[in-house]
Write a protein that holds these residues in place. Sequence first.
Motif, PDB file in Angstrom:
ATOM      1  N   ALA A  17      33.160  26.891  36.530  1.00 26.06           N
ATOM      2  CA  ALA A  17      33.592  26.499  37.873  1.00 26.06           C
ATOM      3  C   ALA A  17      33.055  27.499  38.880  1.00 26.06           C
ATOM      4  O   ALA A  17      32.882  28.678  38.560  1.00 26.06           O
ATOM      5  CB  ALA A  17      35.115  26.462  37.937  1.00 26.06           C
ATOM      6  N   PRO A  18      32.786  27.061  40.101  1.00 27.55           N
ATOM      7  CA  PRO A  18      32.341  28.011  41.112  1.00 27.55           C
ATOM      8  C   PRO A  18      33.452  29.019  41.410  1.00 27.55           C
ATOM      9  O   PRO A  18      34.632  28.681  41.376  1.00 27.55           O
ATOM     10  CB  PRO A  18      32.036  27.142  42.330  1.00 27.55           C
ATOM     11  N   GLU A  19      33.044  30.251  41.672  1.00 23.65           N
ATOM     12  CA  GLU A  19      34.018  31.313  41.888  1.00 23.65           C
ATOM     13  C   GLU A  19      34.819  31.061  43.157  1.00 23.65           C
ATOM     14  O   GLU A  19      34.288  30.659  44.178  1.00 23.65           O
ATOM     15  CB  GLU A  19      33.296  32.662  42.019  1.00 23.65           C
ATOM     16  N   SER A  20      36.123  31.306  43.070  1.00 21.49           N
ATOM     17  CA  SER A  20      36.976  31.152  44.254  1.00 21.49           C
ATOM     18  C   SER A  20      37.071  32.498  44.963  1.00 21.49           C
ATOM     19  O   SER A  20      36.838  33.558  44.370  1.00 21.49           O
ATOM     20  CB  SER A  20      38.359  30.661  43.847  1.00 21.49           C
ATOM     21  N   ASP A  21      37.456  32.452  46.236  1.00 22.38           N
ATOM     22  CA  ASP A  21      37.550  33.673  47.017  1.00 22.38           C
ATOM     23  C   ASP A  21      38.903  34.355  46.873  1.00 22.38           C
ATOM     24  O   ASP A  21      39.132  35.399  47.463  1.00 22.38           O
ATOM     25  CB  ASP A  21      37.300  33.358  48.498  1.00 22.38           C
ATOM     26  N   ALA A  22      39.827  33.763  46.118  1.00 22.29           N
ATOM     27  CA  ALA A  22      41.165  34.337  45.955  1.00 22.29           C
ATOM     28  C   ALA A  22      41.080  35.611  45.111  1.00 22.29           C
ATOM     29  O   ALA A  22      40.444  35.628  44.065  1.00 22.29           O
ATOM     30  CB  ALA A  22      42.092  33.336  45.282  1.00 22.29           C
ATOM     31  N   PRO A  23      41.734  36.705  45.592  1.00 24.10           N
ATOM     32  CA  PRO A  23      41.696  37.939  44.815  1.00 24.10           C
ATOM     33  C   PRO A  23      42.527  37.812  43.536  1.00 24.10           C
ATOM     34  O   PRO A  23      43.549  37.131  43.518  1.00 24.10           O
ATOM     35  CB  PRO A  23      42.304  38.979  45.754  1.00 24.10           C
ATOM     36  N   VAL A  24      42.072  38.463  42.482  1.00 21.99           N
ATOM     37  CA  VAL A  24      42.781  38.445  41.212  1.00 21.99           C
ATOM     38  C   VAL A  24      43.643  39.704  41.146  1.00 21.99           C
ATOM     39  O   VAL A  24      43.144  40.817  41.274  1.00 21.99           O
ATOM     40  CB  VAL A  24      41.784  38.406  40.030  1.00 21.99           C
ATOM     41  N   HIS A  25      44.945  39.542  40.977  1.00 22.36           N
ATOM     42  CA  HIS A  25      45.862  40.671  40.905  1.00 22.36           C
ATOM     43  C   HIS A  25      46.148  40.973  39.433  1.00 22.36           C
ATOM     44  O   HIS A  25      46.567  40.101  38.686  1.00 22.36           O
ATOM     45  CB  HIS A  25      47.157  40.365  41.651  1.00 22.36           C
ATOM     46  N   VAL A  26      45.921  42.225  39.048  1.00 23.34           N
ATOM     47  CA  VAL A  26      46.126  42.636  37.665  1.00 23.34           C
ATOM     48  C   VAL A  26      47.244  43.670  37.617  1.00 23.34           C
ATOM     49  O   VAL A  26      47.573  44.318  38.614  1.00 23.34           O
ATOM     50  CB  VAL A  26      44.836  43.228  37.053  1.00 23.34           C
ATOM     51  N   GLN A  27      47.815  43.827  36.442  1.00 23.65           N
ATOM     52  CA  GLN A  27      48.890  44.789  36.239  1.00 23.65           C
ATOM     53  C   GLN A  27      48.325  46.204  36.313  1.00 23.65           C
ATOM     54  O   GLN A  27      47.291  46.507  35.716  1.00 23.65           O
ATOM     55  CB  GLN A  27      49.530  44.555  34.867  1.00 23.65           C
ATOM     56  N   LYS A  28      49.004  47.084  37.080  1.00 25.25           N
ATOM     57  CA  LYS A  28      48.568  48.474  37.230  1.00 25.25           C
ATOM     58  C   LYS A  28      49.686  49.385  36.740  1.00 25.25           C
ATOM     59  O   LYS A  28      50.721  49.513  37.390  1.00 25.25           O
ATOM     60  CB  LYS A  28      48.274  48.797  38.698  1.00 25.25           C
ATOM     61  N   LEU A 123      54.940  38.013  40.505  1.00 23.76           N
ATOM     62  CA  LEU A 123      56.030  38.065  41.486  1.00 23.76           C
ATOM     63  C   LEU A 123      55.521  38.163  42.914  1.00 23.76           C
ATOM     64  O   LEU A 123      56.308  38.074  43.858  1.00 23.76           O
ATOM     65  CB  LEU A 123      56.934  39.271  41.210  1.00 23.76           C
ATOM     66  N   ARG A 124      54.229  38.345  43.086  1.00 24.09           N
ATOM     67  CA  ARG A 124      53.667  38.568  44.419  1.00 24.09           C
ATOM     68  C   ARG A 124      53.997  37.433  45.390  1.00 24.09           C
ATOM     69  O   ARG A 124      54.364  37.680  46.536  1.00 24.09           O
ATOM     70  CB  ARG A 124      52.156  38.768  44.321  1.00 24.09           C
ATOM     71  N   ALA A 125      53.891  36.189  44.941  1.00 20.49           N
ATOM     72  CA  ALA A 125      54.136  35.046  45.819  1.00 20.49           C
ATOM     73  C   ALA A 125      55.577  35.028  46.316  1.00 20.49           C
ATOM     74  O   ALA A 125      55.837  34.802  47.504  1.00 20.49           O
ATOM     75  CB  ALA A 125      53.812  33.743  45.096  1.00 20.49           C
ATOM     76  N   VAL A 126      56.531  35.309  45.431  1.00 19.29           N
ATOM     77  CA  VAL A 126      57.950  35.296  45.796  1.00 19.29           C
ATOM     78  C   VAL A 126      58.250  36.416  46.790  1.00 19.29           C
ATOM     79  O   VAL A 126      58.933  36.202  47.804  1.00 19.29           O
ATOM     80  CB  VAL A 126      58.829  35.460  44.536  1.00 19.29           C
ATOM     81  N   LEU A 127      57.730  37.621  46.509  1.00 14.11           N
ATOM     82  CA  LEU A 127      58.019  38.763  47.374  1.00 14.11           C
ATOM     83  C   LEU A 127      57.306  38.639  48.715  1.00 14.11           C
ATOM     84  O   LEU A 127      57.845  39.046  49.751  1.00 14.11           O
ATOM     85  CB  LEU A 127      57.620  40.065  46.668  1.00 14.11           C
TER      86      LEU A 127
END
Length: 159
Positions: A17-28, A123-127
């Motif tokens: 699929a073509p790459e989307s511009d949405a950032p990918v959030h990973v566990q830190k 949880l990013r969307a909820v917060l």
Amino acid sequence: MSQLSSLQSALTSAGAAPESDAPVHVQKLDQFGRAYATGRRKDAVARVWVKPGTGKITVNDKDFSAYFARPVLQMVLQQPIVAADRNGQFDIIATVVGGGLSGQAGAVRHGISRALTHYEPGLRAVLKKGGFLTRDSRTVERKKYGKAKARRSFQFSKR
């Protein structure tokens, strides 16, 4: 032009699929399995660590209910945890400096929210919807020369 269309058809047929511009959030996490974040509000700065545990919240080596005696400030501190539905699942350790108690509570809340997103990126969307990830940039306006305060003038004397 035909080369471009043949390349696109080859990519879609291959399942890429073509790459989307949405950032990918990973566990830190750090080496101890904790998520770290900094929270700010007014002149207060809070450093917050979140790790799995029993729900104990410590602020400046004291229980949060002893440090923030007012129930309103305790509620402010717990808002992101309640919104994320993670009561009693994380131990939170915070050190906060600067400002007053209200600013410090806001700084710890901001830090908890950011640390939760580092631990659980889902949880990013909820917060974010609750407004907990936005840094409240309102600060005290500086005093100007020729004024009694930031905007207040000296009392006018007619004679």
